[in-house]
Enzyme design. Structure first.
Site, PDB file in Angstrom:
ATOM      1  CG  HIS A 173       9.959  40.029 -81.140  1.00 27.35           C
ATOM      2  ND1 HIS A 173       9.845  41.199 -81.838  1.00 27.35           N
ATOM      3  CD2 HIS A 173       9.562  40.315 -79.868  1.00 27.35           C
ATOM      4  CE1 HIS A 173       9.389  42.145 -81.037  1.00 27.35           C
ATOM      5  NE2 HIS A 173       9.220  41.629 -79.839  1.00 27.35           N
TER       6      HIS A 173
ATOM      7  CG  HIS B 238      12.376  42.246 -75.474  1.00 27.48           C
ATOM      8  ND1 HIS B 238      12.698  41.380 -76.499  1.00 27.48           N
ATOM      9  CD2 HIS B 238      11.179  42.810 -75.818  1.00 27.48           C
ATOM     10  CE1 HIS B 238      11.744  41.412 -77.421  1.00 27.48           C
ATOM     11  NE2 HIS B 238      10.805  42.260 -77.027  1.00 27.48           N
TER      12      HIS B 238
ATOM     13  CG  HIS C 223       6.909  40.489 -75.044  1.00 29.60           C
ATOM     14  ND1 HIS C 223       6.586  39.634 -76.082  1.00 29.60           N
ATOM     15  CD2 HIS C 223       7.743  41.407 -75.586  1.00 29.60           C
ATOM     16  CE1 HIS C 223       7.194  40.030 -77.183  1.00 29.60           C
ATOM     17  NE2 HIS C 223       7.903  41.108 -76.905  1.00 29.60           N
ATOM     18  CD  GLU C 224       8.012  45.053 -73.822  1.00 32.13           C
ATOM     19  OE1 GLU C 224       9.214  45.208 -74.123  1.00 32.13           O
ATOM     20  OE2 GLU C 224       7.116  44.956 -74.670  1.00 32.13           O
TER      21      GLU C 224
END
Length: 515
Positions: free
Chosen positions: A349, A343, A339-340
Site C-alpha cells: 500500500h 499485491h 490493485h489486487e
C-alpha cells in the site's frame, strides 16, 4: 492497410439534461446527451473487409462542455489469448468447456488528440460504453435505453450518487514481504544493462477469472451479460498496466453457475486460502495460466473489497486474488482488480509520501471516486525490486496471438503472428537477441531471458542464480545448459536455523493483502 472509421457525434441538449437518471453506473444527477452519427471514411486504396464487424481503428469527434475533442481508438488485440476458453456446468455438475470466437471483438483503448495525458477504454459492442480522460477529468459514456434512439449520456464520476458513504478498504494489515532487508539492498543497487532490459521487457500475465455462484445469481444467470462485463473489466485493467509494459490477456473464464466449488464466505482470508488450494489442485490441471481472480458478489466483513497475497505471481497456490463486484461502474471494479494484482506483483500500500501526480493512486488502501488510474513512484520501485528478487519468469512467456485480421509489421515494437521478436526499428532496437531487420531471433542465441541467461547465452555452470534468503535457505547455481535456476533447496527439516527453530517446509511465508 488498416481501416479508419470516422464517427461524428453531434452534441444536443436533452430536454431532461441536469435531472436525475438511472444508468448502468447508478443514479446520475447531471449529464449531457450526445447522438453518435457514424460516417465511414476509408483511406485511399483501403478495402472494406466484409467479414470484419468491428474496425481495427476508430476515430470519434464530439464536444464536451462545448469544447470539440477527437477521440482515437484502437482495438485491444492483447485482450484474449488464442486458446481462450469458457467453462460452465450442467445441472448434473458436468463440466462444459467451449472456445468462443474472439478475434473480431469490440473492446478498444484510446486517447484524446492533443492531450498527452489522456486515456480511454471503450466498448463499441452496442453503442459506446466506457470512459475517457480529458484534461485531467474522467468522463463516462453509455447508451441511453430509449427505444429507436442513438442517444448516449456523458457524465462525470462525481455525478453518480453514492449508495454507501462508508469507506471501502483493502483490508491489508501488513503488506511487507517476509524480510525488508533484500528489498532495501535491491533498491540501493544500480541496475545493469541486462537488469534494465529485464525490467523493460513486455510482461504477459496469462489471466483467468472465476465467477462465483452469487455473482451468477446477481445477474439473473445471464452469462452473456457477465461475460461482456468481464471483457470490459479486463480491457480497463490492461489500459492501466500498459505503461508498465504489462499485458494481461484473458485465457479463460469459469462460471460457477450451478454451485460454488469452494466455500465462499464473508471471511476474505479464509476464502482466499481455499481458492488458492482449489486453483493449485484443480484449475491448473485443466488450464495453464499465471494468475487467477475470484470475482464474487459476496459482501466481505470489515468493508473489505478484495484480498491477495504479496509477491506471489507465478506461484501455483498463491498467485490468486479476490475481488468483490462492488459497484455497477466497471471502472471501479477494474481498479480493485488492478490493485489486487499489484499485491501479487510485490507492491504494498502507498504511504503518504508516495506520489502519482493525482489525488489518489492505485495502491492507496481505500478506494476513491473517481477510481485511480496511475501507480505511484513507490509502487514502481517495489515492482522492480520484486522482479529483481523473485524473477517471475512465467510472465516472460508470450501467449499465442489472436491478431489474424491485420498482417504483421516488422519494426513496430509489437510481437505479431509470424514474428519471433520485434524490438522496433534497427536504430532503436536494444534487444541483442533480435535481428531488427527481419524480426527473427539470431541463429546463434541460446536464450532470451531468464535467471541463467546473459546476452542471449547461458550463464556458465556454477554461476550463482539465487542467493541465500534466510538461515534455512541454500544457494542455487546455473547448470550452463538451461535458462532456469534450479529448484529452491533448503536445509533438511530438523536442522537448526531461524534462531534455532527447526527448518520447516522450506517456504517463504507470504503475507496476505486486502484492498
Amino acid at each position: 492497410m488498416m481501416q479508419v472509421l470516422l464517427v461524428t457525434i453531434c452534441l444536443a441538449v436533452f430536454p431532461y439534461q441536469g435531472s436525475s437518471i438511472i444508468l448502468e453506473s447508478g443514479n446520475v444527477n447531471d449529464y449531457e446527451v450526445v447522438y453518435p452519427q457514424k460516417v465511414t471514411a476509408l483511406p485511399k486504396g483501403a478495402v472494406q473487409q466484409a467479414e470484419q464487424k468491428y474496425e481495427d481503428a476508430m476515430q470519434y469527434e464530439f464536444e464536451v462542455n462545448g469544447q470539440p475533442v477527437v477521440l482515437h481508438l484502437e482495438k485491444n488485440k492483447d485482450l484474449f489469448s488464442e486458446d481462450y476458453s469458457e467453462t460452465h456446468y450442467s445441472p448434473d455438475g458436468k463440466e462444459i468447456t467451449t472456445n468462443p470466437p474472439i478475434e473480431d471483438h469490440c473492446y478498444y483503448h484510446g486517447r484524446i488528440q492533443n492531450d498527452a495525458h489522456s486515456t480511454a477504454s471503450i466498448s463499441a459492442c452496442n453503442g459506446l460504453k466506457g470512459h475517457f480522460k480529458l484534461r485531467g477529468e474522467t468522463y463516462l459514456i453509455e447508451p441511453l435505453k430509449i427505444p429507436d434512439s442513438e442517444a448516449h449520456a456523458v457524465y462525470k464520476y462525481e455525478n453518480i450518487e453514492k449508495e454507501d458513504d462508508a469507506p471501502k478498504m483493502c483490508g491489508v494489515t501488513q503488506t511487507n514481504w517476509e524480510s525488508d532487508e533484500p528489498i532495501k539492498e535491491a533498491s540501493q543497487l544500480v541496475a545493469t544493462s541486462d537488469q534494465q532490459r529485464y525490467y523493460d521487457h513486455f510482461r504477459y500475465i496469462k489471466y483467468f477469472i472465476v465467477v462465483d455462484h452469487r455473482m451468477v445469481e446477481k445477474y439473473n444467470g445471464n452469462l452473456r451479460t457477465i461475460r461482456r462485463r468481464i471483457y470490459q473489466l479486463v480491457n480497463i485493467l490492461n489500459e492501466i498496466y500498459l505503461p508498465w509494459n504489462i499485458r494481461a490477456p484473458l485465457v479463460g473464464i469459469e462460471f460457477w453457475n450451478q454451485r460454488d466449488l469452494i466455500n465462499v464466505t464473508s471471511s476474505a482470508p479464509y476464502t482466499l486460502d481455499l481458492f488458492g488450494k482449489w486453483r493449485a489442485s484443480d484449475l491448473l490441471n485443466r488450464k495453464i495460466h499465471d494468475y487467477t481472480h475470484l470475482l464474487t458478489a459476496i459482501v466481505f466483513v470489515e468493508q473489505i473489497l478484495g484480498m491477495a497475497h504479496i509477491a506471489t505471481m507465478c506461484h501455483s497456490e498463491l498467485s490468486v486474488g479476490l475481488v468483490q463486484d462492488y459497484m455497477p461502474s466497471e471502472h471501479v471494479v477494474a481498479a480493485i482488480m488492478v490493485h489486487e494484482m499489484g499485491h501479487n506483483l510485490g507492491i504494498s500500500h502507498d504511504e503518504k509520501y508516495c506520489n502519482c501526480g493525482a489525488d489518489s493512486c492505485i495502491m492507496y488502501p481505500q478506494i476513491s471516486i473517481p477510481p485511480p488510474v496511475y501507480f505511484s513512484n513507490c509502487s514502481w520501485e517495489q515492482y522492480q525490486n520484486f522482479l529483481t528478487i523473485y524473477k517471475p519468469d512465467c510472465t516472460l512467456i508470450r501467449p499465442s496471438r489472436t491478431d489474424i485480421v491485420s498482417p504483421p509489421v516488422c519494426g513496430n515494437d509489437i510481437l505479431e503472428q509470424g514474428e519471433e521478436c520485434d524490438c522496433g526499428s534497427p536504430e532503436k532496437c536494444q534487444d541483442p537477441c533480435c535481428d531488427a531487420a527481419s524480426c527473427k531471433l539470431h541463429s546463434w542465441i541460446e536464450c532470451e531471458f531468464g535467471e541463467c541467461c546473459d546476452q542471449c547465452r547461458f550463464k556458465p555452470a556454477g554461476t550463482e542464480c539465487r542467493g541465500i534468503r534466510s538461515e534455512c535457505d541454500l544457494p542455487e547455481y546455473c547448470t550452463g545448459q538451461s535458462v532456469d535456476c534450479p529448484i529452491d533447496h533448503f536445509h533438511r527439516n530438523g536442522k537448526p536455523c531461524l534462531n534455532n527453530n527447526g527448518a520447516e517446509k522450506g517456504e517463504f511465508q507470504h503475507t496476505g493483502g486486502r484492498y
